[in-house]
Design a protein around this motif. Structure first.
Motif, PDB file in Angstrom:
ATOM      1  N   ARG A 178       0.839  -1.200   0.000  1.00  0.00           N
ATOM      2  CA  ARG A 178       0.000   0.000   0.000  1.00  0.00           C
ATOM      3  C   ARG A 178       0.875   1.251   0.000  1.00  0.00           C
ATOM      4  O   ARG A 178       2.056   1.213   0.359  1.00  0.00           O
ATOM      5  N   LEU A 179       0.268   2.357  -0.388  1.00  0.00           N
ATOM      6  CA  LEU A 179       0.971   3.635  -0.328  1.00  0.00           C
ATOM      7  C   LEU A 179       1.153   4.039   1.130  1.00  0.00           C
ATOM      8  O   LEU A 179       0.216   3.954   1.933  1.00  0.00           O
ATOM      9  N   GLY A 189      -4.498  13.786  -3.266  1.00  0.00           N
ATOM     10  CA  GLY A 189      -5.014  12.692  -2.453  1.00  0.00           C
ATOM     11  C   GLY A 189      -5.968  11.810  -3.228  1.00  0.00           C
ATOM     12  O   GLY A 189      -5.954  10.576  -3.094  1.00  0.00           O
ATOM     13  N   LEU A 190      -6.844  12.436  -4.045  1.00  0.00           N
ATOM     14  CA  LEU A 190      -7.764  11.657  -4.871  1.00  0.00           C
ATOM     15  C   LEU A 190      -6.997  10.794  -5.865  1.00  0.00           C
ATOM     16  O   LEU A 190      -7.325   9.609  -6.072  1.00  0.00           O
ATOM     17  N   LEU A 191      -5.948  11.369  -6.475  1.00  0.00           N
ATOM     18  CA  LEU A 191      -5.135  10.597  -7.414  1.00  0.00           C
ATOM     19  C   LEU A 191      -4.451   9.427  -6.710  1.00  0.00           C
ATOM     20  O   LEU A 191      -4.401   8.315  -7.241  1.00  0.00           O
ATOM     21  N   ALA A 192      -3.909   9.672  -5.499  1.00  0.00           N
ATOM     22  CA  ALA A 192      -3.223   8.604  -4.762  1.00  0.00           C
ATOM     23  C   ALA A 192      -4.192   7.477  -4.416  1.00  0.00           C
ATOM     24  O   ALA A 192      -3.875   6.290  -4.587  1.00  0.00           O
ATOM     25  N   ARG A 193      -5.383   7.826  -3.908  1.00  0.00           N
ATOM     26  CA  ARG A 193      -6.353   6.789  -3.540  1.00  0.00           C
ATOM     27  C   ARG A 193      -6.842   6.020  -4.758  1.00  0.00           C
ATOM     28  O   ARG A 193      -6.993   4.787  -4.726  1.00  0.00           O
ATOM     29  N   THR A 194      -7.072   6.739  -5.874  1.00  0.00           N
ATOM     30  CA  THR A 194      -7.524   6.068  -7.087  1.00  0.00           C
ATOM     31  C   THR A 194      -6.467   5.124  -7.629  1.00  0.00           C
ATOM     32  O   THR A 194      -6.761   3.986  -8.027  1.00  0.00           O
ATOM     33  N   PHE A 195      -5.224   5.593  -7.646  1.00  0.00           N
ATOM     34  CA  PHE A 195      -4.151   4.737  -8.158  1.00  0.00           C
ATOM     35  C   PHE A 195      -3.941   3.531  -7.252  1.00  0.00           C
ATOM     36  O   PHE A 195      -3.701   2.420  -7.738  1.00  0.00           O
ATOM     37  N   GLU A 196      -4.015   3.725  -5.926  1.00  0.00           N
ATOM     38  CA  GLU A 196      -3.836   2.599  -5.012  1.00  0.00           C
ATOM     39  C   GLU A 196      -4.933   1.559  -5.226  1.00  0.00           C
ATOM     40  O   GLU A 196      -4.665   0.352  -5.234  1.00  0.00           O
TER      41      GLU A 196
END
Length: 414
Positions: A178-179, A189-196
């Protein structure tokens, strides 16, 4: 050369700072000129009119020095008392720049007389030059500060994105993790959660594919062992005729190819970059001849001409199972999509090409035919997808073009 987001942001901030500072500097210069023109010239004009009224009765040439100004009342035809640099100016305000100083003068004409008021502006000009020099220095300092500030701001603004890029690179080598960064509740943050979430789904899909490949490989071993046992029994109990031996040899060769391909696909699903290391090298011409022998009976049964065209040598050494899978899939596709005519397997010094005279591939499908499940005809669309995947993993060049007058050409460059 493409600039990074950080560099582009710095350029934008620097350009903004430079533009604003230049606008402010130009505005300051214009303000100084406006102040000089409007205030000084209006003041000179008023003082000159006052002097004209006070000395209206004076009928002799007059030179009256004052604190920083000098008033001249002279006949138009006799201006010898007026310094030469100040002669001949039309009515109105003027600026005169001389080697020994700067002067503002205002000229007024009356019938037979000329009135001139000269004001020494050397001190003001020195202040003006200091202001311009200070403004230039301030602009340069502002540019330096802006360059430093733009670098600092761009780093702070893009720090979450840079940290996310580092973590994404880590996920390539540690799939399933996980990140670890704490990202703000914004676009980053949205990009990080979507990519994860996407990486987790992709990892789960990869695990399922690997499990399926392992299970399929394990389950296929049992029927292949049964087939091999049956072949051995047929060899012992058969009549031993040439035709029977030939058929048994074909069946055993097909079984060997099946076992190799099962192992190959299992290896491709686990570590595709290392698949060639577990393969056996073989001359391309020799491998192509063996593949052609497997498909020749099917071509003969359908009345198709299946031809192998080779060069003067055996061609390059290629991984046998990988290249055999590519050739077999290309020949199978050509046979499935050719109703009549010919199929040719041509070999070059570092390439192979399959040509057929079949139905061809529609232009709207040609660009997507390498995708899994996309077929140029009535097939399942898996053959070319497998070929494309092997070529991509091995760094081979795959190209598809139309054959003339009909059919398709598929070339593999090693």
């Amino acid at each position: 050369m493409l600039l990074t987001i950080n560099a582009r942001l710095q350029w934008v901030l620097n350009l903004l700072i430079v533009s604003l500072s230049l606008v402010a500097a130009v505005a300051m210069v214009l303000l100084v000129f406006w102040f000089e023109r409007s205030l000084f010239y209006n003041h000179l004009h008023s003082d000159l009119l006052d002097q004209v009224r006070v000395h209206a009765s004076q009928q002799q040439p007059l030179v009256q020095p004052m604190t920083d100004t000098t008033y001249y009342k002279l006949p138009v035809s006799q201006q010898t008392l007026l310094p030469e640099p100040f002669r001949g100016y039309p009515e109105g305000g003027h600026e005169v720049l001389l080697a020994d100083g700067a002067y503002n003068l205002f000229v007024h004409y009356q019938p037979g007389w000329v009135h001139v008021l000269v004001q020494d502006q050397s001190e003001f000009e020195r202040y003006e030059l200091r202001v311009f020099g200070g403004a230039t220095l301030a602009v340069l300092m502002l540019w330096s500060l802006g360059f430093w500030l733009s670098r600092r701001l761009s780093r702070q603004i893009l720090q979450p994105v840079s940290r996310l890029a580092i973590e994404v690179e880590r996920l390539r080598h540690q799939p399933g993790t996980r990140l670890q960064g704490d990202y703000p509740d914004d676009e980053t943050g949205l990009l990080a959660r979507t990519f994860e979430d996407y990486a987790r789904q992709l990892y789960q899909l990869l695990q399922r594919e690997q499990q399926f490949s392992a299970n399929a490989s394990h389950e296929l071993r049992t029927p292949m062992m049964v087939i091999r046992g049956a072949l051995d029994m047929l060899r012992e109990t058969g009549s031993g005729t040439a035709a029977e031996v030939r058929q048994l040899n074909r069946m055993e060769a097909a079984l060997n190819d099946m076992q190799q391909q099962v192992e190959l696909f299992l290896q491709l699903s686990r570590a595709p970059e290392a698949a060639a290391a577990y393969d056996t090298p073989e001359p391309l011409a020799q491998l192509a001849a063996r593949c052609m022998a497997c498909w020749q009976p099917q071509a003969d049964a359908r009345g198709l001409s299946l031809t192998l065209i080779t060069g003067t040598d055996d061609g390059p050494m290629v991984p046998a199972t990988l290249t055999g899978a590519v050739i077999n899939n290309l020949l199978r596709n050509a046979l499935n999509h050719t109703a009549e005519g010919h199929i040719e397997l041509c070999l070059g010094p570092d390439w192979l090409e399959v040509r057929d005279s079949g139905e061809g591939i529609a232009s709207e499908v040609l660009a997507r035919v390498r995708e899994r499940g996309v077929s140029g005809g009535s097939g399942f669309g898996l053959g070319l997808a497998i070929v494309a995947r092997i070529c991509e993993q091995q760094g081979w060049r795959l190209s598809l073009t139309a054959n003339q007058p009909a059919g398709t050409r598929v070339r593999i460059g090693f």
